[in-house]
Design a protein around this motif. Structure first.
Motif, PDB file in Angstrom:
ATOM      1  N   UNK A  75     -11.325  -3.634  -1.595  1.00 56.42           N
ATOM      2  CA  UNK A  75     -11.027  -2.391  -0.879  1.00 56.42           C
ATOM      3  C   UNK A  75     -10.000  -1.574  -1.699  1.00 56.42           C
ATOM      4  N   UNK A  76     -10.050  -0.268  -1.504  1.00 54.68           N
ATOM      5  CA  UNK A  76      -9.097   0.632  -2.144  1.00 54.68           C
ATOM      6  C   UNK A  76      -8.279   1.351  -1.072  1.00 54.68           C
ATOM      7  N   UNK A  77      -7.077   1.822  -1.478  1.00 61.41           N
ATOM      8  CA  UNK A  77      -6.221   2.496  -0.497  1.00 61.41           C
ATOM      9  C   UNK A  77      -5.716   3.822  -1.065  1.00 61.41           C
ATOM     10  N   UNK A  78      -5.407   4.691  -0.102  1.00 62.20           N
ATOM     11  CA  UNK A  78      -4.724   5.959  -0.420  1.00 62.20           C
ATOM     12  C   UNK A  78      -3.622   6.134   0.617  1.00 62.20           C
ATOM     13  N   UNK A  79      -2.425   6.461   0.177  1.00 67.01           N
ATOM     14  CA  UNK A  79      -1.306   6.706   1.090  1.00 67.01           C
ATOM     15  C   UNK A  79      -1.026   8.203   1.094  1.00 67.01           C
ATOM     16  N   UNK A  80      -1.093   8.789   2.318  1.00 66.72           N
ATOM     17  CA  UNK A  80      -0.872  10.220   2.477  1.00 66.72           C
ATOM     18  C   UNK A  80       0.437  10.457   3.228  1.00 66.72           C
ATOM     19  N   UNK A  81       1.136  11.531   2.828  1.00 64.52           N
ATOM     20  CA  UNK A  81       2.363  11.878   3.547  1.00 64.52           C
ATOM     21  C   UNK A  81       2.036  12.794   4.720  1.00 64.52           C
ATOM     22  N   UNK A  82       3.110  13.390   5.312  1.00 64.87           N
ATOM     23  CA  UNK A  82       2.900  14.232   6.478  1.00 64.87           C
ATOM     24  C   UNK A  82       2.116  15.484   6.148  1.00 64.87           C
ATOM     25  N   UNK A  83       2.189  15.914   4.887  1.00 66.18           N
ATOM     26  CA  UNK A  83       1.473  17.123   4.447  1.00 66.18           C
ATOM     27  C   UNK A  83       0.084  16.782   3.917  1.00 66.18           C
ATOM     28  N   UNK A 204     -10.452   2.308   2.125  1.00 64.66           N
ATOM     29  CA  UNK A 204     -11.862   2.521   1.795  1.00 64.66           C
ATOM     30  C   UNK A 204     -12.537   1.158   1.610  1.00 64.66           C
ATOM     31  N   UNK A 205     -13.416   0.820   2.577  1.00 60.99           N
ATOM     32  CA  UNK A 205     -14.131  -0.475   2.561  1.00 60.99           C
ATOM     33  C   UNK A 205     -15.514  -0.250   1.960  1.00 60.99           C
ATOM     34  N   UNK A 206     -15.872  -0.973   0.878  1.00 63.14           N
ATOM     35  CA  UNK A 206     -17.196  -0.773   0.261  1.00 63.14           C
ATOM     36  C   UNK A 206     -18.320  -1.010   1.266  1.00 63.14           C
ATOM     37  N   UNK A 207     -19.342  -0.186   1.214  1.00 60.55           N
ATOM     38  CA  UNK A 207     -20.459  -0.332   2.142  1.00 60.55           C
ATOM     39  C   UNK A 207     -21.345  -1.548   1.825  1.00 60.55           C
ATOM     40  N   UNK A 208     -21.254  -2.018   0.585  1.00 58.39           N
ATOM     41  CA  UNK A 208     -22.047  -3.209   0.245  1.00 58.39           C
ATOM     42  C   UNK A 208     -21.285  -4.497   0.571  1.00 58.39           C
ATOM     43  N   UNK A 209     -20.147  -4.393   1.297  1.00 61.91           N
ATOM     44  CA  UNK A 209     -19.408  -5.578   1.724  1.00 61.91           C
ATOM     45  C   UNK A 209     -18.192  -5.837   0.885  1.00 61.91           C
ATOM     46  N   UNK A 210     -17.200  -6.435   1.556  1.00 65.35           N
ATOM     47  CA  UNK A 210     -15.990  -6.802   0.836  1.00 65.35           C
ATOM     48  C   UNK A 210     -16.206  -8.110   0.097  1.00 65.35           C
TER      49      UNK A 210
END
Length: 530
Positions: A75-83, A204-210
């Protein structure tokens, strides 16, 4: 000889072994599943991060550690702030274009809301509609949620969750249904860091499975392969066991059959095992015994046939020799003129005896043919016997014998062929007159019983010698055992027995100790039922 020991039926053996086979397979499945569950639990403990631990890492802004944990699951990640600006993005991932309004359409990572399903249809008014449906909550406390949109993606009605907007965009619908982006499903996890900033973690979870799901799939494949191999081994062992249980009695039976084919009969075979195979072996022993008896009977029939041929030759030779001698004496003028008439009378009498003997032989051979059949019809037995005696009375009286009959006014019907039954009675009555002195009384009685009708013929004459009573109905049995006497051919009673048996009945010579007469015969015929 019967096999006394049997270990239950073959079906019981199959059921018992099937149960064992099934229990072993079930245990094997349980062991495989248990081992798999332990493996998966161990992997989950090493890979999964509970909500509290995740929030601690995010609060400390330790995004690298969070990324490392999720990357192990592909899985991949993105961290977003308040903006909605990127604070952290996993390596090798394309940047997502998300707005603050888009975040409301992303399902929560804790699965408090599910990915929604999109259904498009035309309502009864011809209007195009989009129906989005899903669930919120988990387990027993989950409840349905839905969104109904028109063709312009305006919200017409909704239920469950928080109202995201009055009008949706295509991207927002794709986020709700998990179709944006194409290669992953997007989840969100809001959190607050130590500085009090409200940020959002995008997973973001891959659609072909973790990675974990792929490992689970590989494990299931391995488990299926192991199970198939175990089934094959179990079936092989089960087949070997059944083959031994089945082949052993069949081999024993086959040896017995080959031995029977090689000779007339063999010793009885013994077997201990399933009831069905024991019964088969018992049936073989019964067949073997019947075969032995049949061979013995055939041997006796062959001996009787040889004896009959010898007796026929003797019975034919005696009158023929006499006729030849008298004829030769007449031909050579060796007989005085006053004796010629007597010699011619003797020749005539001997030829009559010879003709009668040949007729007996012919009649007996016809009765013994397999294609012989009677022309029987239902007849009142009392009327039949009364009619028969009326025809014979004059001959019996003129021969110096008396007749007493006791015939009821019965209604019993029996299937009778008059011609052949007359012949059977003629032989019995004729013997009464032939082997007894004049003034002997012949007694005839008809008795109707529940299912049979009895015709009893007796006399108060000299009786039948005890030594021939047992074989009285055999061919060539006569009162003169030397076969040199002047009396009958020895075929009469044999013919009578054959005729009665063709009618489905039986004929008996009553033992001397059981009758008041010197000789008593009883003919028993089955009563005809329409």
């Amino acid at each position: 000889m019967k096999n006394k020991k049997s270990n239950g039926s073959f079906s019981t053996l199959l059921i018992k072994n099937y149960i064992i086979f099934t229990v072993v397979l079930v245990l094997l499945v349980i062991i495989i599943l248990f081992a798999g569950q332990l493996t998966m639990i161990f992997q989950l403990k090493n890979s999964m991060l509970d909500k509290e631990s995740l929030n601690k890492l995010l609060a400390r802004s330790d995004y690298i550690a969070v990324d490392h944990i999720f990357s192990w699951l592909d899985c991949n990640i993105i961290v977003l702030d308040e903006s909605v600006e990127n604070i952290f993005v996993s390596d090798n991932i394309a940047e997502l274009k998300l707005s603050s309004s888009d975040l409301r359409f992303i399902p929560a990572y804790d699965q408090s809301t599910s990915i929604m399903t999109r259904t498009a249809y035309v309502d009864e008014n011809g209007e195009y509609r989009i129906f989005l449906s899903g669930n919120q909550g988990e387990g027993d406390i989950s409840s349905p949620l839905y969104r109904l949109l028109d063709q312009e993606y305006r919200l017409l009605s909704w239920r469950g969750g928080i109202k995201e907007a009055d009008q949706y965009t295509v991207k927002q619908i794709d986020l709700l249904t998990g179709t944006y982006p194409d290669d992953a499903t997007v989840y969100k996890h809001p959190f607050t860091d130590l500085q009090g900033h409200s940020n959002t973690l995008i997973i973001l979870v891959p659609k072909d499975g973790t990675m974990l799901q792929k490992q689970q799939q590989r494990y299931y494949i391995v488990m299926v392969i192991v199970f198939i191999i175990a089934c094959v081994v179990m079936i092989w062992l089960f087949s070997l066991f059944l083959n031994r249980k089945v082949k052993r009695p069949l081999s024993t039976l086959n040896k017995g059959l080959l031995a029977v084919a090689a000779r007339d009969s063999v010793e009885p075979i013994t077997f201990e095992g399933s009831r069905e195979f024991v019964q088969i072996c018992d049936s073989f022993n019964i067949m073997n015994e019947k075969l032995r008896q049949s061979n013995e009977k055939n041997r006796k029939l062959t001996e009787d046939k040889q004896k009959m041929l010898a007796d026929i030759s003797h019975d034919l030779k005696t009158p023929i020799t006499t006729i030849q001698g008298y004829a030769r004496a007449l031909s050579d003028n060796m007989v005085p003129e006053q004796e010629r008439a007597r010699y011619l009378q003797l020749i005539y009498q001997k030829s009559q005896n010879l003709g009668e003997l040949i007729n007996f032989f012919h009649e007996y051979s016809l009765l013994e043919r397999s294609d012989f059949s009677l022309n029987a019809v239902p007849i009142n037995v009392s009327e039949y016997v009364r009619s028969y005696l009326a025809e014979k009375y004059e001959h019996i009286d003129e021969s110096g014998f008396a007749l007493q009959a006791e015939i009821p006014e019965g209604e019993a019907l029996c299937n009778i062929d008059r011609f052949h039954m007359n012949r059977a009675l003629d032989n019995i009555v004729g013997n009464c007159m032939k082997y007894n002195k004049v003034r002997t009384t012949v007694y005839v009685q008809v008795i109707e019983k529940q299912s049979v009708c009895s015709i009893q013929i007796a006399d108060d004459g000299t009786g039948i010698p005890e030594e021939i009573r047992e074989n009285i109905f055999e061919v060539f049995t006569t009162g003169d055992t030397s076969r040199g006497g002047k009396h009958g051919s020895g075929l009469g009673l044999a013919i009578s027995r054959s005729i009665v048996e063709k009618h489905g009945g039986s004929i008996l010579l009553i033992p001397s100790s059981e009758t008041e007469y010197a000789t008593e015969f009883e003919i028993i015929l089955p009563i005809y039922h329409n």
